[in-house]
Motif scaffolding. Structure first.
Motif, short mmCIF file in Angstrom:
data_model
loop_
_atom_site.label_atom_id
_atom_site.label_comp_id
_atom_site.label_asym_id
_atom_site.label_seq_id
_atom_site.Cartn_x
_atom_site.Cartn_y
_atom_site.Cartn_z
N ASP A 253 0.82 -1.21 0.00
CA ASP A 253 0.00 0.00 0.00
C ASP A 253 0.86 1.26 0.00
O ASP A 253 0.47 2.29 -0.55
CB ASP A 253 -0.95 0.00 1.21
CG ASP A 253 -2.02 -1.08 1.07
OD1 ASP A 253 -2.33 -1.44 -0.08
OD2 ASP A 253 -2.52 -1.56 2.09
N GLN A 254 2.02 1.18 0.63
CA GLN A 254 2.91 2.35 0.68
C GLN A 254 3.80 2.46 -0.56
O GLN A 254 4.54 3.43 -0.71
CB GLN A 254 3.82 2.27 1.90
CG GLN A 254 3.12 2.46 3.22
CD GLN A 254 4.02 2.08 4.38
OE1 GLN A 254 5.20 2.40 4.40
NE2 GLN A 254 3.47 1.37 5.35
N GLY A 255 3.76 1.43 -1.42
CA GLY A 255 4.61 1.45 -2.61
C GLY A 255 6.04 1.08 -2.33
O GLY A 255 6.95 1.53 -3.01
N LEU A 256 6.27 0.24 -1.31
CA LEU A 256 7.64 -0.19 -0.98
C LEU A 256 7.82 -1.65 -1.41
O LEU A 256 7.19 -2.55 -0.87
CB LEU A 256 7.88 -0.05 0.52
CG LEU A 256 7.80 1.39 1.06
CD1 LEU A 256 7.86 1.40 2.57
CD2 LEU A 256 8.90 2.25 0.46
N PHE A 257 8.68 -1.84 -2.42
CA PHE A 257 8.82 -3.16 -3.02
C PHE A 257 10.27 -3.62 -3.07
O PHE A 257 11.17 -2.80 -3.31
CB PHE A 257 8.29 -3.16 -4.46
CG PHE A 257 6.83 -2.82 -4.54
CD1 PHE A 257 5.85 -3.80 -4.43
CD2 PHE A 257 6.42 -1.50 -4.73
CE1 PHE A 257 4.51 -3.48 -4.50
CE2 PHE A 257 5.08 -1.17 -4.81
CZ PHE A 257 4.12 -2.16 -4.68
N ALA A 258 10.48 -4.92 -2.86
CA ALA A 258 11.80 -5.51 -3.11
C ALA A 258 11.93 -5.66 -4.61
O ALA A 258 11.00 -6.13 -5.28
CB ALA A 258 11.90 -6.86 -2.41
N LEU A 272 6.79 -8.39 -2.05
CA LEU A 272 7.46 -9.18 -3.08
C LEU A 272 6.69 -9.19 -4.40
O LEU A 272 6.95 -10.03 -5.27
CB LEU A 272 7.65 -10.62 -2.56
CG LEU A 272 8.48 -10.73 -1.27
CD1 LEU A 272 8.36 -12.14 -0.68
CD2 LEU A 272 9.93 -10.39 -1.52
N TYR A 273 5.75 -8.26 -4.55
CA TYR A 273 4.90 -8.21 -5.75
C TYR A 273 5.72 -8.17 -7.04
O TYR A 273 5.44 -8.90 -7.99
CB TYR A 273 4.01 -6.96 -5.66
CG TYR A 273 3.03 -6.78 -6.78
CD1 TYR A 273 1.79 -7.41 -6.75
CD2 TYR A 273 3.31 -5.95 -7.87
CE1 TYR A 273 0.87 -7.23 -7.76
CE2 TYR A 273 2.41 -5.77 -8.89
CZ TYR A 273 1.18 -6.40 -8.84
OH TYR A 273 0.27 -6.22 -9.85
N GLU A 274 6.75 -7.34 -7.07
CA GLU A 274 7.55 -7.18 -8.29
C GLU A 274 8.37 -8.43 -8.59
O GLU A 274 8.83 -8.62 -9.71
CB GLU A 274 8.49 -5.98 -8.17
CG GLU A 274 7.83 -4.66 -8.46
CD GLU A 274 8.84 -3.55 -8.74
OE1 GLU A 274 9.65 -3.70 -9.66
OE2 GLU A 274 8.79 -2.54 -8.02
N LEU A 275 8.58 -9.25 -7.57
CA LEU A 275 9.39 -10.47 -7.76
C LEU A 275 8.50 -11.66 -8.12
O LEU A 275 8.96 -12.80 -8.11
CB LEU A 275 10.20 -10.76 -6.50
CG LEU A 275 11.27 -9.70 -6.19
CD1 LEU A 275 11.89 -9.94 -4.83
CD2 LEU A 275 12.34 -9.70 -7.27
N GLY A 276 7.25 -11.40 -8.42
CA GLY A 276 6.38 -12.46 -8.94
C GLY A 276 5.41 -13.04 -7.94
O GLY A 276 4.77 -14.05 -8.24
N CYS A 277 5.27 -12.45 -6.77
CA CYS A 277 4.36 -13.00 -5.77
C CYS A 277 2.93 -13.06 -6.31
O CYS A 277 2.41 -12.09 -6.85
CB CYS A 277 4.38 -12.15 -4.50
SG CYS A 277 3.31 -12.78 -3.21
#
Lengths: 363, 228
Positions: A253-258, A272-277
């Motif tokens: 929600d805060q836009g903080l992604f690995a 971990l959204y950007e890593l394919g979660c």
């Protein structure tokens, strides 16, 4: 009940209620109430249901349970043996009469097949049929056989006398990995084969053990199966997505992604959204119930959700590509589309010019 | 095949393909049209200056400010809101970056040296809400105003619908409201695909033609010595 599977602590297993068995084993009423309350809580039932469950379960006779392994990896059994509330031993001796389970039973060969047939005969119309693994339907089921009989014939025969069927794991629930393209064995879900019996799907690769024990407890308490979602999964455990219940959700929600598995974001435990979660499109209770007695779950260990409790998860693209990625087609397709667009546009302009010329000539 | 699998796979691929074919068809078709010969002597030698019409026509003229202010303000509001939600939301950016890399073979970041900036979901939701409110207001204005109602056709209303639909469904998906998330995200994708398919064949095509048209017109006016 076949001798091979008789509980060691009770000679009159058919007659004793669960309450009597627990008392004989030294389980206090308080401990049993706590167990029932915990189950009720996990299944999102009102607190008062804990007492109702305890009372009903105390009076319940152990139902006969047959566990059939089809096209599977035994991961589901591995998982269920790690059930901690209750333990598998406690469940076998106190809650259910597990009359057939190839991996756990002492009997083997013809002896085990005789046990299965005897249990089906003795408990016709009343037993619970648990299946893990998909059903091979290609070549009339010949791709997967036990004792010379196909899984398909086992299932159709045993389903006739079952009170209900519980499909344990993604393979039994949705076909799972055996059904992945190109599906050489014609693998199908239990619900694709059996249409006239109540079926509960408990998907997951493997499924969470407490979900199975929760469904069994519900069956013992209410004599019915719990409320199911559109895919036949118990709503109590599959009502929310992993993403909804994930402790990393605030970072999303805060836009903080690995961005990688070893960057600062990963070390800070960001989303971990950007890593394919696949958490946002996966319904399961991993984020709340967790694994190994509530120790952890994949996202907590730093790896994205694979979406293993969803149909066809194996064929839905890379585990390591973010959900919006890799679905739009290819550069070649777009190039072809662009060429077609330019050609059609040029043809339209040419036709317009020809019409102008004709008008100019007065045709 | 479930709805989401269709929306993310074949549905998306067909929509993108139709969009590319349609946009290039319309653009090339218009650009290659034969220009009407202007036999008069040019009043101004440098017609390129006429391109300033692109800017001047993007603001209301003082004379008409009072009557056009409502449409201008709300028009800008929903255009900006829509673009912010489209271009600065991380899941959208991941999609665009993937297309960028797929078509050009290089990462967006490698080419531009910076990461595509994005807002948090809450900020995007705010812009979405503003966009929806502005779009509803302009629709009401279109229906209430006799002149606007008279000059409106199916294209206007359908283009409005395919514009607001992805914003509304996107907000519902973000808030998990009304249906399982998978259904919501599938409907969101399908609404976006509907927009892509309709885009080249309706008035939404103005996104590509508006500056082309204004620039061409401005150059013609400049040639004729008209006041811009």
């Amino acid at each position: 009940m076949p001798d091979s599977m008789k509980p060691r602590d009770a000679g009159d297993a058919h007659e004793a209620t669960l309450g009597e068995r627990l008392a004989a084993r030294g389980v206090s009423r308080r401990a049993f109430l706590k167990f029932a309350s915990a189950l009720a809580s996990m299944m999102a039932l009102p607190p008062s249901m804990g007492l109702v469950m305890a009372q009903a379960m105390a009076q319940a006779k152990r139902p006969s349970v047959l566990w059939f392994p089809f096209q599977e990896c035994t991961g589901c059994t591995e998982s269920i043996t790690r059930s901690h509330t209750p333990t598998i031993e406690g469940m076998i001796f106190d809650m259910i009469s597990l009359d057939y389970h190839e991996t756990l039973m002492a009997a083997a060969g013809h002896q085990s097949e005789a046990a299965r047939e005897q249990a089906m005969k003795d408990n016709a119309g009343k037993y619970l049929l648990l299946v893990d693994g998909s059903v091979a339907t290609g070549l009339d089921g010949a791709y997967s056989t036990i004792g010379g009989q196909t899984n398909l014939s086992w299932l159709t025969e045993a389903a006739k006398g079952a009170a209900a069927i519980i499909a344990v794991g993604t393979c039994a629930s949705f076909g799972g990995i055996p059904k992945a393209n190109p599906n050489p064995t014609g693998a199908r879900a239990v619900s694709d084969v059996i249409k006239d019996k109540p079926i509960v799907n408990i998907p997951g690769c493997p499924p969470i053990p407490v979900v199975l024990t929760g469904v069994l407890a519900h069956f013992l308490t209410f004599g019915s199966l719990p409320e199911l979602d559109a895919l036949g999964r118990p709503k109590a455990f599959f009502g929310d997505t992993i993403h909804d219940r994930c402790y990393r959700r605030p970072f999303y929600d805060q836009g903080l992604f690995a961005k990688t598995f070893d960057d600062e974001g990963a070390r800070n435990g960001w989303c971990l959204y950007e890593l394919g979660c696949k958490g946002p499109v996966t319904y399961n209770a991993c984020a709340t119930v967790k694994w190994n007695a509530g120790t952890s779950f994949p996202i907590q260990s730093g790896h994205g959700c694979l979406g293993c409790s969803e149909p066809d998860f194996w064929d839905k693209g890379s585990f390591y590509k973010a959900l919006p990625v890799g679905q739009w087609g290819s550069a070649a397709t777009l190039g072809g589309a662009a060429a077609v667009g330019v050609a059609v546009g040029a043809a339209a302009a040419y036709a317009a010019r020809r019409r102008q010329d004709k008008i100019a000539k007065g045709d | 095949m479930d709805l989401l699998t269709f929306a993310r796979g074949p549905g998306l691929q067909w929509a993108v393909t139709i969009f590319v074919i349609g946009v290039l068809w319309k653009l090339v078709g218009v650009i290659l049209l034969r220009a009407k010969p202007d036999l008069s002597e040019p009043r101004n030698p440098s017609t390129w200056k006429g391109l300033r019409l692109i800017i001047t026509r993007s603001w209301p003229r003082k004379e008409f400010l009072r009557s056009t202010a409502f449409t201008e303000v709300l028009g800008y509001t929903f255009h900006i809101g829509f673009l912010v939600a489209l271009l600065f939301y991380l899941p959208h950016i991941l999609f665009f970056e993937d297309v960028f890399k797929g078509v050009l073979g290089v990462n967006f970041q490698q080419v531009f040296g910076v990461q595509w900036p994005y807002f948090s979901g809450g900020v995007i939701n705010f812009f979405g809400a503003v966009t929806v409110a502005a779009l509803i207001a302009v629709l009401i204005h279109r229906i209430v105003s006799p002149v606007k109602r008279l000059i409106s056709n199916f294209d206007d209303y359908f283009s409005w619908f395919v514009t607001i639909a992805p914003v509304v469904t996107g907000m519902l998906a973000y808030g998990h409201v009304g249906a399982p998330y998978q259904t919501l995200i599938a409907v969101h994708l399908l609404s976006m695909e509907l927009l892509l398919v309709w885009f080249p064949f309706g008035k939404l095509m103005h996104a590509f033609t508006v500056f082309l048209s204004r620039g061409t017109e401005g150059m013609q006016f400049e040639r004729k010595g008209a006041s811009l």
